[in-house]
Scaffold this motif. Structure first.
Motif, mmCIF file in Angstrom:
data_model
loop_
_atom_site.group_PDB
_atom_site.id
_atom_site.type_symbol
_atom_site.label_atom_id
_atom_site.label_comp_id
_atom_site.label_asym_id
_atom_site.label_seq_id
_atom_site.Cartn_x
_atom_site.Cartn_y
_atom_site.Cartn_z
ATOM 1 N N VAL A 183 -6.274 9.454 0.407
ATOM 2 C CA VAL A 183 -4.897 9.051 0.130
ATOM 3 C C VAL A 183 -3.969 10.224 0.413
ATOM 4 C CG1 VAL A 183 -3.307 8.188 -1.620
ATOM 5 C CG2 VAL A 183 -5.710 7.480 -1.669
ATOM 6 N N ASN A 233 4.580 5.144 1.744
ATOM 7 C CA ASN A 233 3.884 3.860 1.632
ATOM 8 C C ASN A 233 2.570 4.006 0.876
ATOM 9 O OD1 ASN A 233 5.864 2.408 3.051
ATOM 10 N ND2 ASN A 233 5.029 3.122 5.009
ATOM 11 N N PHE A 234 1.875 5.120 1.093
ATOM 12 C CA PHE A 234 0.608 5.332 0.412
ATOM 13 C C PHE A 234 0.830 5.534 -1.088
ATOM 14 C CE2 PHE A 234 -2.127 6.977 4.192
ATOM 15 C CZ PHE A 234 -1.803 5.820 4.883
ATOM 16 N N ARG A 285 3.053 4.195 -2.907
ATOM 17 C CA ARG A 285 3.369 2.921 -3.565
ATOM 18 C C ARG A 285 2.172 1.985 -3.639
ATOM 19 N NH1 ARG A 285 8.313 -0.141 -1.278
ATOM 20 N NH2 ARG A 285 7.090 0.005 0.636
ATOM 21 N N ALA A 286 1.105 2.303 -2.936
ATOM 22 C CA ALA A 286 -0.035 1.394 -2.851
ATOM 23 C C ALA A 286 -0.796 1.339 -4.175
ATOM 24 C CB ALA A 286 -0.970 1.838 -1.734
ATOM 25 N N THR A 287 -1.294 0.150 -4.513
ATOM 26 C CA THR A 287 -2.148 -0.027 -5.691
ATOM 27 C C THR A 287 -3.593 0.268 -5.299
ATOM 28 O OG1 THR A 287 -2.580 -2.361 -5.239
ATOM 29 C CG2 THR A 287 -0.588 -1.824 -6.512
ATOM 30 N N ASP A 339 -4.703 -2.356 -2.952
ATOM 31 C CA ASP A 339 -4.133 -2.147 -1.614
ATOM 32 C C ASP A 339 -4.967 -1.132 -0.835
ATOM 33 O OD1 ASP A 339 -2.053 -3.870 -2.153
ATOM 34 O OD2 ASP A 339 -0.692 -2.282 -2.817
ATOM 35 N N ILE A 340 -5.335 -0.058 -1.519
ATOM 36 C CA ILE A 340 -6.091 1.007 -0.852
ATOM 37 C C ILE A 340 -7.476 0.519 -0.444
ATOM 38 C CG2 ILE A 340 -7.142 3.283 -1.219
ATOM 39 C CD1 ILE A 340 -4.742 3.922 -3.056
ATOM 40 N N SER A 350 -7.108 -2.270 2.472
ATOM 41 C CA SER A 350 -6.433 -1.947 3.724
ATOM 42 C C SER A 350 -7.296 -1.063 4.622
ATOM 43 C CB SER A 350 -5.114 -1.229 3.422
ATOM 44 O OG SER A 350 -4.507 -0.776 4.613
ATOM 45 N N GLU A 407 -5.923 0.857 6.786
ATOM 46 C CA GLU A 407 -5.139 2.073 7.045
ATOM 47 C C GLU A 407 -5.696 3.266 6.276
ATOM 48 O OE1 GLU A 407 -0.829 1.856 6.981
ATOM 49 O OE2 GLU A 407 -0.985 -0.319 6.836
ATOM 50 N N PHE A 408 -6.366 2.973 5.172
ATOM 51 C CA PHE A 408 -6.930 4.041 4.346
ATOM 52 C C PHE A 408 -8.369 4.291 4.762
ATOM 53 C CE2 PHE A 408 -3.522 2.169 1.991
ATOM 54 C CZ PHE A 408 -2.894 3.237 1.360
ATOM 55 N N THR A 418 -6.312 -3.077 -12.224
ATOM 56 C CA THR A 418 -5.775 -3.305 -10.880
ATOM 57 C C THR A 418 -4.853 -4.519 -10.828
ATOM 58 O OG1 THR A 418 -7.734 -4.593 -10.285
ATOM 59 C CG2 THR A 418 -7.760 -2.238 -9.784
#
Length: 709
Positions: free
Chosen positions: A187, A193-194, A196-198, A201-202, A205, A207-208, A295
């Motif tokens: 992270v 944006n990262f 704000r991610a829960t 989300d992480i 996604s 992206e992580f 979560t």
């Protein structure tokens, strides 16, 4: 730590300035870690840049026998000072106890032989023997079974390109997923944006980037979700995870051995059925012990519902009348207070004081929020602040309007003396003040005073043809190229990101406020002497890194001669304290930088310094002789006294007697034209003779060699 004295001795004896600078930069960038201590064999070690191990062999807490580094350099490397400064910065309780074989030499580095450092040859294991089970994006066997074993082999499976992630603001979200895989999600703390991610989300996604571990029989398998590549090396994400010691402790622990047991334990604590726990919570690791995190952010348990009910009740409160609203308004208004602040214009004459502002501020303090205007009287300063402000006006009245009155130098010293008072006040700066216009709040930039200073560094580089001198601005511990500076320059300080740094010296103030816009200059290597002369001038006041062939010497004079030189100034006598050298050179106190010795070789300068304690003792002796001396020194860093005070009650006789007793020579009294006096106390001799009816008394009075009768 316990080796501090021995380390300082080693640094002073074996390491030059350039090497120390490189090592310090490595240390400051946090590239040194994993300190270990073998008490039995008297070895302390640390890892530099993940792969270079520096081992310090000591005889006792005050003596280092030898130092090794396993890099391949054939001279003293920068890893050694980096490790030494790191060891100086830690406490003994951070040293991990270990055991080494003292007869087995490290894989490379240096050792001391007759006072010299020579390299040791190394045989580096081939990395291909470690990772064999596939590229990073498929599960492969972790080639270690303990954190210690992993730590030993990690340098040999490090990514070829280096790892950006482990030292660039990345952290790990560590979770145990339903398929019994330990997931490390990378992270970026600085990505909006990262942030704000829960947790969901992480985990969901792509992206992580994630590095996953799972257990298979007695082995641990791992893979990266983002990378593919060579089998013999870790990808940078895998390396970032394994590099952190706490991560490896979790991976090799039994904390994630039985997920079902953890779910049962946590769901019981929360009074939930296991299937509901799985929908609401994730098992996470904030340290080596597992925990749980909610979560489903909209889920409210019993306690949260009670709080929500109270909030809702207040929100729908009815029956509020105008009296209630007025009472609440007055309550808010009572929280604001009147306050004074200083407004420092960027572009002003050096003899100008800051403008005094008045306005309202919240009850807790902080800044002026409304009704801001310039005033002449400090109505809302506390006693200490008002005393400082009055002294500031007095200093300006005495020196500010006189040509060459020395006010800027005196005022900078004044600000340093009142540092703690300035730190408690409100300060603003503006490009310039227009007295015909109203002060607008949005034009004011608030700042506070730091406890550190603004200074300069001059660093020398060279290539085949030229010497280049790079100039760096130093604001506390921050160092940047001078022309890349992003700060506001004021006559007495620099403001950067809302923090002001007083100039460390008046010479630094002159340089920052001068027409100096370039951060480097270079010159021909065939004619180095003029460059060295320039650097010598800078070196009197600032830190200078000379070219390699120049060896500057700092010579401290431990027992200088002490003298006072008298000068006239109107109705005042000025006393100039000096330290005198054997060759006739002298050093005026208080010191203005170092003194370049007249007898030094221009290409190998010798700078003379005096012991600070001796200088303080000399100054304090003079301040104690008369109350006016303490006042004049604190105000202008000099000693002067009116003639009428000098001769009152023959005070000067006591003073010069005290100087004689303290071995302080006094010079210059013969040069005084308006005020000539003998510094010797009077001695009276009487001779009485008599006859039948008379007495004859003869009186001789002498002042040193002068006699009268």
């Amino acid at each position: 730590m316990f080796l501090n004295n021995a380390i300082y001795q080693y640094i002073n004896k074996y390491l030059d300035t350039a090497l120390i600078k490189k090592g310090t930069e490595i240390f400051r960038n946090r590239f040194v870690s994993r300190p270990e201590h073998d008490k039995a064999n008297k070895i302390v070690s640390a890892i530099v840049k993940d792969i270079n191990k520096v081992s310090v062999y000591y005889e006792n807490p005050f003596t280092i026998k030898k130092i090794y580094c396993n890099c391949k350099l054939d001279h003293i490397c920068e890893h050694i000072p980096a490790a030494l400064y790191y060891l100086l910065s830690i406490n003994d309780n951070l040293l991990t106890e270990t055991s080494m074989n003292p007869h087995q030499k490290p894989s490379g580095g240096q050792q001391n032989v007759k006072g010299k450092i020579i390299p040791l040859k190394a045989e580096k294991p081939q990395p291909q023997q470690y990772l064999k089970d596939g590229p990073p994006n498929t599960f492969k066997k972790l080639p270690a079974s303990t954190p210690t074993e992993l730590n030993r082999i990690l340098p040999y499976i490090k990514p070829t390109t280096g790892s950006y992630y482990y030292n660039a603001g990345y952290r790990f979200l560590i979770t145990l997923n339903p398929t019994d895989e330990l997931v490390f999600s990378l992270v970026n703390l600085y990505d909006y944006n990262f942030r704000r991610a829960t947790i969901d989300d992480i985990l969901e996604s792509k992206e992580f980037v994630k590095v996953l571990f799972k257990k298979q029989d007695k082995d641990i398998l791992f893979r990266c979700t983002a990378c593919s590549g060579a089998r013999a090396k870790l990808c940078e994400h895998q390396y970032a995870v394994l590099y952190e010691k706490i991560n490896s402790e979790i991976i090799f622990s039994d904390a994630w051995k039985d997920r079902k047991a953890l779910v049962a334990k946590f769901s019981s604590q929360l009074k939930l059925k296991p299937e509901k726990f799985e929908k609401l919570y994730k098992i996470v690791f904030e340290n080596i012990s597992p925990s749980y995190a909610l979560t489903a952010k909209n889920y409210l348990n019993y306690d949260a519902l009670k709080k929500q009910k109270e909030i809702t009740s207040r929100f729908f409160q009815v029956g509020r009348n105008e009296t209630d609203i007025l009472a609440e308004h007055l309550k808010i208004k009572s929280k604001s207070l009147k306050a004074n602040a200083f407004l420092w214009p960027e572009y002003s004459h050096e003899e100008d004081l800051p403008l005094l502002l008045e306005g309202t501020t919240p009850k807790g303090g902080g800044k002026l929020t409304a009704h801001i205007e310039a005033v002449n009287s400090p109505l809302y300063l506390n006693e200490e602040e008002e005393e400082m402000y009055r002294a500031m006006l007095s200093l300006q009245n005495e020196y500010g309007k006189q040509p060459n009155g020395g006010f800027p130098k005196y005022f900078l010293n004044f600000l340093k003396q009142h540092f703690h008072v300035l730190q408690g006040m409100i300060h603003y700066t503006v490009p310039q003040i227009n007295f015909d216009e109203r002060i607008v709040k949005k034009d004011l930039e608030q700042f506070r005073f730091s406890g550190e200073y603004a200074d300069l560094l001059f660093d020398t580089e060279e290539d085949d043809d030229f010497y280049t001198v790079r100039i760096y601005a130093r604001l506390g511990d921050n160092q940047i190229e001078y022309n890349l500076r992003e700060f506001t320059v004021c006559p007495y300080f620099v403001v950067s990101d809302g923090v002001a740094y007083l100039y460390k010296s008046y010479e630094a103030a002159l340089y920052y406020n001068g027409d100096n816009d370039e951060s480097y200059f270079f010159t021909d290597k065939d004619e180095p002497a003029p460059l060295i002369e320039v650097l010598n001038e800078f070196a009197r006041f600032f830190e200078v890194n000379y070219p390699a062939f120049v060896i500057p010497e700092i010579r401290k004079i431990e027992q200088p001669g002490k003298a006072l030189y008298l000068k006239e100034g109107g109705n005042f006598i000025i006393l100039e304290p000096r330290f005198i050298l054997e060759d006739g050179q002298f050093f005026v106190l208080p010191a203005q930088g170092r003194m370049l010795s007249q007898n030094s070789d221009d290409l190998n300068p010798v700078f003379i310094e005096f012991d600070d304690e001796q200088a303080d003792q000399f100054v304090n002796f003079l301040k104690a002789q008369h109350p006016v001396f303490e006042e004049t020194y604190d105000k202008s860093r000099s000693f002067y006294i009116e003639v009428k005070e000098l001769i009152k009650h023959a005070w000067f006789l006591q003073f010069f007697a005290a100087c004689k007793e303290a071995n302080i020579s006094v010079f210059g009294q013969e040069q005084l034209t308006n005020f000539r006096f003998n510094t010797n106390a009077a001695k009276v001799a009487m001779n009485i003779s008599s006859g039948i009816d008379w007495f004859d008394v003869k009186v001789d009075i002498s002042f040193g060699d002068q006699k009268c009768s």
